[in-house]
Write an enzyme that holds these catalytic residues in place. Structure first.
Site, PDB file in Angstrom:
ATOM      1  N   THR A 167     -40.693 112.196 124.550  1.00 28.62           N
ATOM      2  CA  THR A 167     -40.915 111.279 123.423  1.00 28.62           C
ATOM      3  C   THR A 167     -40.353 109.875 123.660  1.00 28.62           C
ATOM      4  O   THR A 167     -40.681 108.947 122.924  1.00 28.62           O
ATOM      5  CB  THR A 167     -40.173 111.813 122.177  1.00 28.62           C
ATOM      6  OG1 THR A 167     -38.778 111.938 122.521  1.00 28.62           O
ATOM      7  CG2 THR A 167     -40.710 113.154 121.732  1.00 28.62           C
TER       8      THR A 167
ATOM      9  N   ASP B 283     -37.157 112.443 132.987  1.00 25.04           N
ATOM     10  CA  ASP B 283     -36.932 113.883 133.157  1.00 25.04           C
ATOM     11  C   ASP B 283     -38.283 114.484 133.557  1.00 25.04           C
ATOM     12  O   ASP B 283     -39.235 113.744 133.867  1.00 25.04           O
ATOM     13  CB  ASP B 283     -36.322 114.519 131.890  1.00 25.04           C
ATOM     14  CG  ASP B 283     -37.300 114.571 130.716  1.00 25.04           C
ATOM     15  OD1 ASP B 283     -38.419 114.006 130.829  1.00 25.04           O
ATOM     16  OD2 ASP B 283     -36.960 115.168 129.680  1.00 25.04           O
TER      17      ASP B 283
END
Ligand code: RB5
Length: 155
Positions: free
Chosen positions: A74, A14
């Protein structure tokens, strides 16, 4: 230890993992690993990690020699989404040992990596070890993974 010959890696990210994805492509080129980037092709600040996780995971689930590397802020959102696709065993190793064991014991086929505030040297180390470590083929591990697949196939 050499890479498996037929190995092909599919990449996705992303916005939070985009820059790291571009750097990973250089690393894979240096390692002479066959890869395909499933996007995004340019930085898009509002994009959503599940879109790329599903794209890569669906591809990886089609062939046992396919692997996926997904990067978000993350690595965790990517891991959660990818694990919803049948046949996917995605993990987010945080060091050399967990990268190695995720292949040897869990036969992982997708890596969820952290793009934010994480040294790229560590990412390179995790990727190299993960790509080079084969599944152990030990019965106890096959048996445990079969329990996961059986549960998945029951649904
Ligand atoms: C985006 O801000 C962030 O939430 C995403 O990249 C990821 O870390 C989610 O797990």
């Amino acid at each position: 230890m050499p890479f498996e010959k037929e190995l092909k890696v599919f990449l996705g990210s992303d916005h939070a993992g985009f820059e790291t994805k571009e750097k990973i492509k250089n690393h894979l080129q240096k390692l002479k690993v066959n890869y395909e980037d499933l996007g995004p092709s340019k930085y898009a600040p509002g994009d959503d990690y599940p879109d790329y996780a599903f794209k890569v995971a669906q591809k990886v689930s089609q062939n046992k020699d396919y692997r996926g590397i997904l990067i978000c802020g993350t690595g965790l959102g990517m891991q959660i989404a990818a694990n919803k696709v049948k046949g996917i065993r995605a993990a987010s190793p945080y060091d050399a040992y967990s990268a190695k064991m995720s292949r040897a014991h869990n036969n992982t086929n997708i890596l969820g990596l952290r793009g934010r505030s994480f040294p790229f040297s560590k990412i390179k180390q995790i990727i190299t070890i993960w790509l080079k470590t084969p599944f152990s083929e030990e019965e106890r591990h096959k048996h445990r993974i079969a329990k996961i697949s059986n549960y998945e196939n029951k649904k």
